[in-house]
Write a protein that holds these residues in place. Structure first.
Motif, PDB file in Angstrom:
ATOM      1  N   ALA A  23      57.800  -3.962  15.772  1.00  0.00           N
ATOM      2  CA  ALA A  23      56.401  -4.651  15.765  1.00  0.00           C
ATOM      3  C   ALA A  23      56.357  -4.563  16.301  1.00  0.00           C
ATOM      4  O   ALA A  23      54.757  -5.297  15.654  1.00  0.00           O
ATOM      5  CB  ALA A  23      57.510  -6.315  16.744  1.00  0.00           C
ATOM      6  N   ALA A  24      56.006  -3.794  17.309  1.00  0.00           N
ATOM      7  CA  ALA A  24      54.654  -3.202  17.761  1.00  0.00           C
ATOM      8  C   ALA A  24      53.901  -1.913  16.705  1.00  0.00           C
ATOM      9  O   ALA A  24      52.738  -2.159  16.647  1.00  0.00           O
ATOM     10  CB  ALA A  24      54.623  -2.392  19.488  1.00  0.00           C
TER      11      ALA A  24
ATOM     12  N   LYS B 262      64.459 -12.876  20.821  1.00  0.00           N
ATOM     13  CA  LYS B 262      63.077 -13.315  21.476  1.00  0.00           C
ATOM     14  C   LYS B 262      63.002 -11.398  22.083  1.00  0.00           C
ATOM     15  O   LYS B 262      64.023 -10.460  22.182  1.00  0.00           O
ATOM     16  CB  LYS B 262      62.945 -13.540  23.130  1.00  0.00           C
ATOM     17  CG  LYS B 262      63.485 -15.189  21.984  1.00  0.00           C
ATOM     18  CD  LYS B 262      63.656 -15.824  23.543  1.00  0.00           C
ATOM     19  CE  LYS B 262      63.549 -17.315  23.480  1.00  0.00           C
ATOM     20  NZ  LYS B 262      63.818 -18.058  24.726  1.00  0.00           N
ATOM     21  N   PHE B 263      62.029 -11.334  22.617  1.00  0.00           N
ATOM     22  CA  PHE B 263      61.210 -10.246  22.663  1.00  0.00           C
ATOM     23  C   PHE B 263      59.585 -10.322  23.324  1.00  0.00           C
ATOM     24  O   PHE B 263      58.802 -11.719  22.713  1.00  0.00           O
ATOM     25  CB  PHE B 263      61.004  -8.736  22.297  1.00  0.00           C
ATOM     26  CG  PHE B 263      60.046  -9.032  20.837  1.00  0.00           C
ATOM     27  CD1 PHE B 263      59.029  -8.750  21.045  1.00  0.00           C
ATOM     28  CD2 PHE B 263      61.032  -9.898  19.946  1.00  0.00           C
ATOM     29  CE1 PHE B 263      57.863  -8.322  19.506  1.00  0.00           C
ATOM     30  CE2 PHE B 263      59.715  -9.541  18.369  1.00  0.00           C
ATOM     31  CZ  PHE B 263      58.395  -9.292  18.717  1.00  0.00           C
TER      32      PHE B 263
ATOM     33  N   GLU C 251      55.732 -14.028  24.224  1.00  0.00           N
ATOM     34  CA  GLU C 251      56.775 -14.074  24.215  1.00  0.00           C
ATOM     35  C   GLU C 251      57.296 -14.569  22.089  1.00  0.00           C
ATOM     36  O   GLU C 251      56.913 -15.572  22.102  1.00  0.00           O
ATOM     37  CB  GLU C 251      57.760 -14.583  24.730  1.00  0.00           C
ATOM     38  CG  GLU C 251      59.182 -14.626  24.437  1.00  0.00           C
ATOM     39  CD  GLU C 251      60.233 -15.784  25.249  1.00  0.00           C
ATOM     40  OE1 GLU C 251      60.950 -15.302  26.258  1.00  0.00           O
ATOM     41  OE2 GLU C 251      60.584 -16.919  26.149  1.00  0.00           O
TER      42      GLU C 251
ATOM     43  N   GLU D  49      55.757  -9.401  24.429  1.00  0.00           N
ATOM     44  CA  GLU D  49      54.481  -8.276  23.912  1.00  0.00           C
ATOM     45  C   GLU D  49      53.825  -8.349  24.842  1.00  0.00           C
ATOM     46  O   GLU D  49      53.000  -9.789  25.094  1.00  0.00           O
ATOM     47  CB  GLU D  49      54.449  -7.750  22.246  1.00  0.00           C
ATOM     48  CG  GLU D  49      53.342  -7.195  21.590  1.00  0.00           C
ATOM     49  CD  GLU D  49      54.466  -5.478  22.986  1.00  0.00           C
ATOM     50  OE1 GLU D  49      53.668  -4.604  23.859  1.00  0.00           O
ATOM     51  OE2 GLU D  49      55.120  -5.031  21.822  1.00  0.00           O
TER      52      GLU D  49
ATOM     53  N   MET E 167      67.498  -5.006  21.008  1.00  0.00           N
ATOM     54  CA  MET E 167      65.728  -5.616  20.705  1.00  0.00           C
ATOM     55  C   MET E 167      64.772  -4.627  21.447  1.00  0.00           C
ATOM     56  O   MET E 167      64.146  -4.769  20.979  1.00  0.00           O
ATOM     57  CB  MET E 167      65.925  -6.843  22.135  1.00  0.00           C
ATOM     58  CG  MET E 167      66.861  -7.709  21.203  1.00  0.00           C
ATOM     59  SD  MET E 167      66.092  -8.509  18.664  1.00  0.00           S
ATOM     60  CE  MET E 167      64.973  -9.010  19.289  1.00  0.00           C
ATOM     61  N   THR E 168      65.601  -3.358  21.870  1.00  0.00           N
ATOM     62  CA  THR E 168      64.702  -2.105  21.664  1.00  0.00           C
ATOM     63  C   THR E 168      64.078  -1.486  20.051  1.00  0.00           C
ATOM     64  O   THR E 168      63.023  -1.439  20.546  1.00  0.00           O
ATOM     65  CB  THR E 168      65.144  -1.412  22.236  1.00  0.00           C
ATOM     66  OG1 THR E 168      66.029  -1.289  23.606  1.00  0.00           O
ATOM     67  CG2 THR E 168      64.059   0.866  22.721  1.00  0.00           C
TER      68      THR E 168
ATOM     69  N   THR F  52      53.579  -1.544  24.243  1.00  0.00           N
ATOM     70  CA  THR F  52      55.731  -0.993  23.699  1.00  0.00           C
ATOM     71  C   THR F  52      54.934   0.356  22.935  1.00  0.00           C
ATOM     72  O   THR F  52      55.938   1.249  23.370  1.00  0.00           O
ATOM     73  CB  THR F  52      56.354  -2.037  22.659  1.00  0.00           C
ATOM     74  OG1 THR F  52      56.545  -3.272  23.272  1.00  0.00           O
ATOM     75  CG2 THR F  52      57.560  -1.446  22.525  1.00  0.00           C
TER      76      THR F  52
ATOM     77  N   ARG G   1      61.560  -4.516  19.160  1.00  0.00           N
ATOM     78  CA  ARG G   1      60.427  -4.040  19.818  1.00  0.00           C
ATOM     79  C   ARG G   1      59.595  -2.890  19.134  1.00  0.00           C
ATOM     80  O   ARG G   1      58.317  -3.307  18.912  1.00  0.00           O
ATOM     81  CB  ARG G   1      60.302  -4.218  21.261  1.00  0.00           C
ATOM     82  CG  ARG G   1      60.702  -5.905  22.035  1.00  0.00           C
ATOM     83  CD  ARG G   1      60.369  -4.846  23.685  1.00  0.00           C
ATOM     84  NE  ARG G   1      59.540  -5.240  24.161  1.00  0.00           N
ATOM     85  CZ  ARG G   1      59.303  -4.288  24.433  1.00  0.00           C
ATOM     86  NH1 ARG G   1      60.194  -2.915  25.535  1.00  0.00           N
ATOM     87  NH2 ARG G   1      57.982  -3.971  25.197  1.00  0.00           N
ATOM     88  N   GLN G   2      60.139  -1.866  19.370  1.00  0.00           N
ATOM     89  CA  GLN G   2      59.429  -0.803  18.353  1.00  0.00           C
ATOM     90  C   GLN G   2      59.072  -1.045  16.863  1.00  0.00           C
ATOM     91  O   GLN G   2      57.505  -0.761  16.507  1.00  0.00           O
ATOM     92  CB  GLN G   2      59.952   0.338  18.242  1.00  0.00           C
ATOM     93  CG  GLN G   2      60.814   1.055  19.701  1.00  0.00           C
ATOM     94  CD  GLN G   2      59.262   1.457  20.887  1.00  0.00           C
ATOM     95  OE1 GLN G   2      58.805   1.806  20.114  1.00  0.00           O
ATOM     96  NE2 GLN G   2      58.437   1.278  21.645  1.00  0.00           N
TER      97      GLN G   2
ATOM     98  N   PRO H 295      49.583  -2.307  21.919  1.00  0.00           N
ATOM     99  CA  PRO H 295      50.681  -2.976  22.511  1.00  0.00           C
ATOM    100  C   PRO H 295      51.464  -2.210  23.423  1.00  0.00           C
ATOM    101  O   PRO H 295      51.309  -1.178  22.642  1.00  0.00           O
ATOM    102  CB  PRO H 295      51.549  -3.467  20.612  1.00  0.00           C
ATOM    103  CG  PRO H 295      50.802  -3.314  19.508  1.00  0.00           C
ATOM    104  CD  PRO H 295      50.024  -2.489  20.562  1.00  0.00           C
TER     105      PRO H 295
END
Length: 156
Positions: A59-60, A136-137, A87, A139, A52-53, A153, A56-57, A151
């Motif tokens: 996605a940002a 899930k993450f 979320e 932002e 998920m890390t 992130t 998140r990267q 963002p």
């Protein structure tokens, strides 16, 4: 005599107008050394992620790429206009399953919808089926006074 005059005139005309130089070769595009944000407004096919890390990267970066006129990537100002937090829950293919609001901004409430719309424009976020569940993450959207966001992130 007339033939030689015509030949001489043709020869002088040919000498008077030199042929244009050959066109310069087109520059060879250089590969980008940074893979942080694709070209403005253009989204690359998202890659599969294993954590998920990574999600998140990725996605940002996609959120910024999908919203080139609504984002900034420089230094975050000391005073922010609004800070909505979302979320985002994904399906295995990276499509959005659900978006929950974790923090509503106290001022500039329209930035909440701007953040939700920005996430939707950036979807899908890539195959997450190999990442551990839940998919899930959260932002955080850092809005400046121009109502442009970054963002959080991308600052981590």
């Amino acid at each position: 005599m007339q033939r030689s005059a015509i030949a001489t005139a043709a020869l002088l005309t040919a000498c008077a107008s030199p042929s244009p130089p050959p066109p310069a070769p087109a520059p060879t595009p250089r590969p980008s050394t940074t893979a942080t944000v694709p070209a403005a407004g253009r989204l690359n096919t998202p890659g599969a992620v294993r954590s998920m890390t990574e999600m998140r990267q990725q996605a940002a970066r996609r959120i910024v790429a999908a919203n080139p006129n609504g984002t900034y990537v420089g230094t975050v100002p000391d005073i922010l206009l609004a800070i909505p937090v979302l979320e985002i829950e994904l399906n295995a293919d990276g499509s959005i399953r659900n978006i929950d609001v974790l923090r509503r901004p106290g001022q500039a409430p329209e930035t909440l919808q701007m953040a939700i719309d920005a996430v939707r424009r950036a979807a899908p976020f890539g195959d997450v089926s190999r990442a551990p569940k839940p998919w899930k993450f959260a932002e955080t959207f850092l809005f400046n006074n121009e109502r442009k966001f970054k963002p959080r992130t991308l600052d981590e």
